[in-house]
Motif scaffolding. Structure first.
Motif, PDB file in Angstrom:
ATOM      1  N   ILE A   1       7.011  -1.853   1.363  1.00  0.00           N
ATOM      2  CA  ILE A   1       5.627  -2.268   1.596  1.00  0.00           C
ATOM      3  C   ILE A   1       4.891  -2.449   0.267  1.00  0.00           C
ATOM      4  CG2 ILE A   1       3.402  -1.527   2.540  1.00  0.00           C
ATOM      5  CD1 ILE A   1       4.953  -0.183   4.804  1.00  0.00           C
ATOM      6  N   VAL A   2       5.073  -1.497  -0.649  1.00  0.00           N
ATOM      7  CA  VAL A   2       4.425  -1.590  -1.962  1.00  0.00           C
ATOM      8  C   VAL A   2       4.926  -2.828  -2.710  1.00  0.00           C
ATOM      9  CG1 VAL A   2       4.234  -0.494  -4.229  1.00  0.00           C
ATOM     10  CG2 VAL A   2       3.974   0.880  -2.153  1.00  0.00           C
ATOM     11  N   ALA A   3       6.220  -3.085  -2.641  1.00  0.00           N
ATOM     12  CA  ALA A   3       6.780  -4.248  -3.334  1.00  0.00           C
ATOM     13  C   ALA A   3       6.211  -5.550  -2.781  1.00  0.00           C
ATOM     14  CB  ALA A   3       8.306  -4.236  -3.209  1.00  0.00           C
ATOM     15  N   VAL A   4       6.068  -5.627  -1.468  1.00  0.00           N
ATOM     16  CA  VAL A   4       5.536  -6.852  -0.853  1.00  0.00           C
ATOM     17  C   VAL A   4       4.077  -7.058  -1.243  1.00  0.00           C
ATOM     18  CG1 VAL A   4       4.919  -7.924   1.345  1.00  0.00           C
ATOM     19  CG2 VAL A   4       7.158  -6.876   1.068  1.00  0.00           C
ATOM     20  N   LEU A   5       3.269  -5.992  -1.163  1.00  0.00           N
ATOM     21  CA  LEU A   5       1.864  -6.103  -1.549  1.00  0.00           C
ATOM     22  C   LEU A   5       1.731  -6.463  -3.018  1.00  0.00           C
ATOM     23  CD1 LEU A   5       0.319  -3.075   0.396  1.00  0.00           C
ATOM     24  CD2 LEU A   5       0.243  -5.493   1.004  1.00  0.00           C
ATOM     25  N   ALA A   6       2.549  -5.827  -3.857  1.00  0.00           N
ATOM     26  CA  ALA A   6       2.500  -6.132  -5.290  1.00  0.00           C
ATOM     27  C   ALA A   6       2.873  -7.586  -5.549  1.00  0.00           C
ATOM     28  CB  ALA A   6       3.439  -5.201  -6.051  1.00  0.00           C
ATOM     29  N   MET A   7       3.824  -8.094  -4.791  1.00  0.00           N
ATOM     30  CA  MET A   7       4.229  -9.485  -4.972  1.00  0.00           C
ATOM     31  C   MET A   7       3.086 -10.436  -4.624  1.00  0.00           C
ATOM     32  SD  MET A   7       7.311 -11.583  -3.195  1.00  0.00           S
ATOM     33  CE  MET A   7       6.451 -11.470  -1.651  1.00  0.00           C
ATOM     34  N   PHE A   8       2.340 -10.132  -3.564  1.00  0.00           N
ATOM     35  CA  PHE A   8       1.195 -10.967  -3.208  1.00  0.00           C
ATOM     36  C   PHE A   8       0.186 -10.994  -4.356  1.00  0.00           C
ATOM     37  CE2 PHE A   8       2.802 -10.964   1.050  1.00  0.00           C
ATOM     38  CZ  PHE A   8       2.225 -12.057   1.667  1.00  0.00           C
ATOM     39  N   VAL A   9      -0.112  -9.825  -4.908  1.00  0.00           N
ATOM     40  CA  VAL A   9      -1.106  -9.745  -5.993  1.00  0.00           C
ATOM     41  C   VAL A   9      -0.588 -10.441  -7.242  1.00  0.00           C
ATOM     42  CG1 VAL A   9      -2.365  -8.175  -7.496  1.00  0.00           C
ATOM     43  CG2 VAL A   9      -2.113  -7.632  -5.079  1.00  0.00           C
ATOM     44  N   VAL A  10       0.654 -10.155  -7.619  1.00  0.00           N
ATOM     45  CA  VAL A  10       1.205 -10.694  -8.864  1.00  0.00           C
ATOM     46  C   VAL A  10       1.323 -12.216  -8.805  1.00  0.00           C
ATOM     47  CG1 VAL A  10       3.290 -10.788 -10.270  1.00  0.00           C
ATOM     48  CG2 VAL A  10       2.395  -8.588  -9.529  1.00  0.00           C
ATOM     49  N   LEU A  11       1.793 -12.743  -7.697  1.00  0.00           N
ATOM     50  CA  LEU A  11       1.930 -14.200  -7.604  1.00  0.00           C
ATOM     51  C   LEU A  11       0.566 -14.891  -7.582  1.00  0.00           C
ATOM     52  CD1 LEU A  11       4.947 -14.807  -5.190  1.00  0.00           C
ATOM     53  CD2 LEU A  11       4.796 -15.235  -7.637  1.00  0.00           C
ATOM     54  N   ALA A  12      -0.411 -14.287  -6.904  1.00  0.00           N
ATOM     55  CA  ALA A  12      -1.751 -14.881  -6.903  1.00  0.00           C
ATOM     56  C   ALA A  12      -2.326 -14.906  -8.314  1.00  0.00           C
ATOM     57  CB  ALA A  12      -2.670 -14.103  -5.961  1.00  0.00           C
ATOM     58  N   LEU A  13      -2.216 -13.788  -9.036  1.00  0.00           N
ATOM     59  CA  LEU A  13      -2.723 -13.732 -10.414  1.00  0.00           C
ATOM     60  C   LEU A  13      -1.939 -14.666 -11.326  1.00  0.00           C
ATOM     61  CD1 LEU A  13      -3.358  -9.895 -10.828  1.00  0.00           C
ATOM     62  CD2 LEU A  13      -5.042 -11.688 -10.405  1.00  0.00           C
ATOM     63  N   SER A  14      -0.649 -14.790 -11.099  1.00  0.00           N
ATOM     64  CA  SER A  14       0.174 -15.665 -11.940  1.00  0.00           C
ATOM     65  C   SER A  14      -0.233 -17.121 -11.786  1.00  0.00           C
ATOM     66  CB  SER A  14       1.655 -15.487 -11.573  1.00  0.00           C
ATOM     67  OG  SER A  14       2.090 -14.171 -11.847  1.00  0.00           O
ATOM     68  N   VAL A  15      -0.451 -17.554 -10.556  1.00  0.00           N
ATOM     69  CA  VAL A  15      -0.853 -18.946 -10.339  1.00  0.00           C
ATOM     70  C   VAL A  15      -2.242 -19.200 -10.935  1.00  0.00           C
ATOM     71  CG1 VAL A  15      -1.332 -20.703  -8.598  1.00  0.00           C
ATOM     72  CG2 VAL A  15       0.576 -19.145  -8.285  1.00  0.00           C
TER      73      VAL A  15
END
Length: 838
Positions: free
Chosen positions: A416-430
Motif C-alpha cells: 500500500i505504501v509503495a503504491v501511494l508513494a508511486m502516485f506521489v512520485v510520478l505526479a511530482l516527476s511529471v
C-alpha cells in the motif's frame, strides 16, 4: 475663529506668493515648503467656496505660510496658469532652510494640525498638491469622487498630506497622488501594489485647515528624507529634489516619485499594529542552495534524471513478465512526445494541473500493469477492472495461509505504501519535467520535434532492438485495452444472461435424466491444480506418470477400469470455482460476473440432475470451504460438509485445511459408509485441496486406520518444507507440485480400492493448470479427466469418445472444452434433451 478662506497669503521678503490647492481627507493639510523665489511674485489662484485650504508661503516666512490658510479649487482655465507659475516660483532647498521659524499666533485653527508627509521627495516635489482619497473629511461630510483629469497642458502636481490628530478613521488614508499623465505609467510600489489612479483621489472642495502650531523644522526633516530617497527613484526625480530649473515642469517621473511615497504612507496607515515589511527568512533548502551552488546543481540534475527515468519506465512498462528485459525499456514513448508538445502550449497554471493529473493517471495505469503481470502469472489472463477486485481479498487470505498473518500484514502495508508513494512520485516527476520544458521552451521545442520525427520514422520502418519495436505506444495501448475490457465486460454480462437461460436439458422430465446410471453411487471429484503439465512437463511428468501407471494397475487389480481424456479449463492458475461451475453447468464460466449470473439462475447443473430424478441423495464434501456457501442450492446438494464439520484436529498444510486422505476418510465414515434406509443411491461432490499452491509442506500417506482426528499429521507438517522456501524457487516449486499431485491421486485411488463397490462410479479431473511459474508461460489450459468404474457397461457408454485406457490420457487424446462435458455425459448415459429457451 476666522474663516480660513480669509487668511492672507504671505511670501518671501514680503512679496506675496501664489495660493496653492491643498485638499485633504482629514481636513488638516498644509504644505510647509511651497512658495515662490526671492523677490518673485506669482498671482494667487482663485479660491473655491467652501474650501478650508492652506496657502503655502514662500520660503523664509513660515509664519505667513501658516497664516495664509485658504484653499482654492481653480477652474480648468486658471488652474493651469496658476500651477505653471507656482512651479516656476518654487524655491530651492537651501532657500527654504534659511527661513525663520516663528509660529503664527493669529492664524485660525479649525480642527487639526498639519503634520509633515513621510517620504516627500523634494522642495519642488512638495509644491505639488496631493488630493485626498474619497471618504469623510474632518467636517464629517462625505467626499465626492475624483474630478476629471485636468486638461492637456496642465503640469502634474502632488502634495502629500497626513491626518491630523482626532481625524476620523477614514482620514488615515488621505494622502494620494493627483492624476498622472496618460503617457507616464505609475511605477510599482515597494510592497508590490500598484499606485492609485485619478479615480481614487478625492474631489476638489474638501476642507483643509492649517495648524498654526506646526513649525518648519518638520518640513525641513521631510525634505531631507526626500532628498535622500529621490536618487534611488529616478534621475529626473533627483533633479527635482535639487531644485534644478532644467527639470521639465510636466515630468511624469517627478510626479511618480511623489506618488510612490504618498501611497506608501497609505499602506503604512492600513497595516495592523505590529505588522512589518521585513521579508521572511529564507528556508533551510534555499540557504543550502545558496551556500552550496555546485552540489545543488548536481542534486537538481540527478533528481531531474531520476524523474525522467521513472516516467519513461512507467510509459513503456509491459503488461506481462514474459520476455521482460532491458530492451523493453530502451524505447521511445510516443506519449511523452505528445505530452511535451501539449505542455509547451499551455500557460503555467493549466500546465501544472495537467501535469499533476497526467502523473496520477500514469501511476494508475502502472498499477493496472502490475496487476496484469500478476494475473498473467497466476491466472493466465489480464486483470479485469470491473470483476477482479474481490480476488485481491482471496490473494491476501492465500498469503496469510502460506506465510502467516504477520508477514502478510507487513507485505500488505508495504504494498500500500509503495503504491501511494508511486502516485506521489510520478505526479511530482511529471510536474518537474513540465516545468523544465516550459523553462527551456526553445530547446524543448526542437527536442520535441526531433523526437517526434524519430518516433514516426521508427514506427513506419518497424525498427527494433532485440525484437522489440523502438517506437513505443504501450501506455496508450494499455489505456485502450482497459477501456475495451470494461466495455466488453458490461456487454458480456447482458449477453451471457440470455445464454444462461437456454438449457438443452432444462425441461427434461426426471425419468429421462441419466437412466443408465440408476443405482450407481456417483462420485464427482476435483483435484486442485491437476493440469496437463503434471503429465507432460519434463520435471514433473516422470514422478506423476509413474504414479498414474502404478495406480492404474492397482485399480485393475481391484476390478476397476478407467478411461481418460482432456478438457480445456475455463480458468488457469486459480479461481477453481470457475472450473467447477463450468464442468457442472455446461456453460463457459470464465469470469466472476458469469459465475454470479449462473449461480443465481435455474440452469441445470450436473449434480442437480441427480437430485431432480429423486433417485439419489446428494452430498458435498468441501474441506476448502471456510464460510457460508450459498452455491449449495445451485448445485442441488442436500448436505455440505465444510472445513469445520469434518472433525479435523491436525495442522493446516499451508492453504489446505487438511490432507486429502483425512477428508476422504471422513467422507467414508460420515456419508459413503453409512447404510441408507431410503433406498436411494448416493451422488457426492468432493473437492480435494492438498495440491493447492504453494505446495509446501505436503502431507504424506499414513495408515488409513491411524488417521484418527488428524493429529498424526503434526509431525509430518513440522518436518515439511517451508512455504517461503518453495515459493522463491521455481525449480523446487515444480518438483513439489508434482509430488502433491502424486499424493492426491494416490489418496483418491486408495480410497476407491479400499471402500468402493461394484456400483461405485468415480469421475475425477483437474480444475485448472498450475500457475505459470510451474506450468510455463505458454502452457495450455488442458486438464486430465478420468472415469473409473467396476461395471464395464459404464465405460462402454463412453467408448466412442476416443479416450485413452487407464488414468493417464495419451498426448493425442481428444480435447474438449470443459463446458461440453455436461451435455456429453448426460447424453452418453441416456438423458433425453428437452430444451428450455428462456
Amino acid at each position: 475663529m476666522e474663516d480660513a478662506d480669509s487668511a492672507p497669503a504671505g511670501g518671501t521678503d514680503g512679496v506675496p506668493a501664489p495660493a496653492r490647492t491643498a485638499t485633504s481627507a482629514s481636513g488638516a493639510n498644509a504644505d510647509a515648503s511651497a512658495g515662490g523665489t526671492d523677490g518673485g511674485s506669482a498671482p494667487a489662484q482663485s479660491p473655491s467656496a467652501g474650501s478650508g485650504g492652506a496657502t503655502a508661503a514662500a520660503t523664509g516666512n513660515p509664519d505667513a505660510a501658516r497664516d495664509g490658510a485658504a484653499e482654492a479649487t481653480p477652474d480648468k482655465g486658471t488652474n493651469r496658469q496658476a500651477r505653471q507659475k507656482t512651479r516656476s516660483a518654487s524655491p530651492s532647498q537651501g532657500d527654504t532652510k534659511s527661513a525663520p521659524t516663528t509660529p503664527a499666533k493669529s492664524a485660525p485653527v479649525q480642527s487639526a494640525s498639519t503634520t509633515p508627509v513621510r517620504g516627500a521627495e523634494t522642495d519642488s516635489a512638495q509644491d505639488k498638491a496631493v488630493e485626498a482619497t474619497p471618504g469623510k473629511g474632518a467636517n464629517g461630510k462625505p467626499r465626492r469622487k475624483a474630478s476629471a483629469p485636468s486638461p492637456a497642458g496642465d503640469s502634474p502636481k502632488a502634495e502629500a498630506t497626513a491626518p491630523a490628530e482626532g481625524a476620523d478613521a477614514d482620514s488615515t488614508r488621505s494622502g494620494t497622488a493627483e492624476a498622472t499623465p496618460a503617457e507616464a505609467a505609475p511605477a510599482p510600489r515597494a510592497n508590490g501594489q500598484s499606485r492609485r489612479t485619478a479615480s481614487d483621489r478625492s474631489p476638489v472642495g474638501d476642507d483643509t485647515v492649517a495648524d498654526p502650531t506646526q513649525d518648519t523644522d518638520s518640513a525641513e526633516g521631510v525634505k531631507g528624507t526626500a532628498a535622500a530617497d529621490a536618487p534611488a527613484k529616478h534621475p529626473d526625480a533627483t533633479s527635482a529634489a535639487n531644485g534644478s530649473e532644467d527639470a521639465p515642469a510636466d515630468s511624469g517621473t517627478e510626479t511618480t516619485a511623489v506618488e510612490d511615497h504618498t501611497v506608501e504612507s497609505d499602506s503604512d496607515t492600513d497595516k495592523a499594529p505590529g505588522d512589518t515589511d521585513s521579508p521572511k527568512p529564507p528556508s533551510w533548502a534555499a540557504r543550502w542552495r545558496a551556500n552550496n551552488p555546485g552540489p545543488a546543481r548536481t542534486l537538481s540534475l540527478a533528481v531531474t534524471v531520476i524523474a525522467a527515468i521513472l516516467v519513461v519506465m512507467a510509459l513503456v512498462m509491459p503488461s506481462s513478465i514474459v520476455g521482460i528485459g532491458p530492451s523493453k525499456f530502451l524505447r521511445l514513448p510516443g506519449e511523452a512526445i505528445v505530452g511535451a508538445a501539449v505542455m509547451l502550449a499551455l500557460p503555467r497554471r493549466p500546465r501544472v494541473i495537467l501535469a499533476a493529473v497526467s502523473g496520477v493517471v500514469l501511476a494508475a495505469l502502472t498499477v493496472l500493469n502490475w496487476l496484469d503481470m500478476g494475473f498473467h502469472q497466476y491466472l493466465g489472463r489480464n486483470f479485469n477492472m470491473v470483476l477482479d477486485w474481490t480476488l485481491l481479498g482471496d490473494a491476501q487470505s492465500y498469503l496469510e495461509d502460506s506465510l502467516g498473518r504477520t508477514a502478510t500484514l507487513a507485505a500488505t502495508a508495504g504494498l500500500i505504501v509503495a503504491v501511494l508513494a508511486m502516485f506521489v512520485v510520478l505526479a511530482l516527476s511529471v510536474v518537474r519535467l513540465s516545468n523544465i520544458v516550459a523553462r527551456h521552451q526553445s530547446t524543448a521545442t526542437r527536442a520535441t520535434l526531433i523526437a517526434g520525427v524519430a518516433w514516426i520514422t521508427c514506427s513506419s520502418l518497424g525498427l527494433e532492438i532485440a525484437g522489440v519495436p523502438l517506437a513505443s505506444d504501450t501506455t496508450a495501448v494499455v489505456m485502450r485495452s482497459q477501456t475495451e475490457r470494461v466495455s466488453e465486460t458490461l456487454k458480456d454480462e447482458a449477453e451471457f444472461g440470455k445464454v444462461a437461460k437456454v438449457d438443452a436439458f432444462g425441461n427434461t422430465p426426471p425419468a429421462q435424466l441419466v437412466p443408465d446410471l440408476r443405482g450407481k453411487d456417483m462420485l464427482f471429484t476435483f483435484i486442485e491444480s491437476y493440469g496437463r503439465s503434471a503429465i507432460e512437463d519434463p520435471i514433473m511428468a516422470p514422478g506423476v506418470d509413474k504414479t498414474l501407471d502404478e495406480r492404474t494397475k492397482a485399480l485393475a487389480k481391484a476390478g476397476y477400469h478407467a478411461k481418460s481424456g482432456w478438457l480445456t479449463s475455463a480458468t488457469y492458475g486459480g479461481s477453481s470455482w470457475l472450473g467447477h461451475s463450468t464442468t457442472l453447468s455446461g456453460l463457459w464460466i470464465s469470469n466472476q460476473q458469469r459465475y454470479r449470473t449462473v449461480m443465481a439462475s435455474d440452469h441445470l447443473s450436473l449434480t442437480k440432475v441427480f437430485k431432480k430424478t429423486g433417485d439419489w441423495d446428494t452430498v458435498g464434501v468441501m474441506p476448502g470451504v471456510q464460510k457460508a456457501w450459498p452455491e449449495q442450492s445451485y448445485y442441488g446438494l442436500d448436505k455440505v460438509y465444510n472445513a469445520f464439520e469434518l472433525g479435523y484436529k491436525g495442522p493446516k498444510f499451508s492453504w489446505s485445511t487438511m490432507p486429502d486422505q483425512y477428508a476422504l476418510e471422513q467422507f467414508q465414515q460420515r456419508v459413503h459408509g453409512k447404510k441408507r434406509t431410503d433406498g436411494k443411491a448416493l451422488m457426492s461432490e468432493v473437492i480435494l485441496t492438498s495440491s493447492h499452491q504453494p505446495w509446501a509442506p505436503i502431507p504424506k500417506m499414513v495408515g488409513w486406520d491411524q488417521l484418527g482426528n488428524g493429529s498424526i499429521f503434526k509431525g509430518i507438517e513440522a518436518a515439511g518444507n517451508k512455504s517461503a522456501d518453495v515459493i522463491a524457487d521455481t525449480t523446487k516449486s515444480r518438483e513439489e507440485y508434482g509430488k502433491s499431485i502424486q499424493y492426491s491421486v494416490t489418496a483418491l485411488t486408495q480410497w476407491l480400492t479400499r471402500y468402493g463397490s461394484k456400483d461405485t462410479v468415480l469421475v475425477f479431473l483437474g480444475d485448472h493448470q498450475p500457475i505459470a511459474r510451474v506450468s510455463g508461460n505458454h502452457a495450455s489450459r488442458d486438464v486430465p479427466i478420468s472415469i473409473v468404474a467396476k461395471d464395464p457397461k459404464v465405460l462402454d457408454k463412453v467408448a466412442d469418445w476416443g479416450w485413452s485406457d487407464g488414468l493417464r490420457p495419451a498426448h493425442d487424446a481428444p480435447v474438449w472444452k470443459m463446458s461440453a462435458f455436461r451435455d456429453r455425459f448426460l447424453t452418453a448415459y441416456g438423458s433425453t434433451p428437452h430444451p428450455k429457451k428462456g
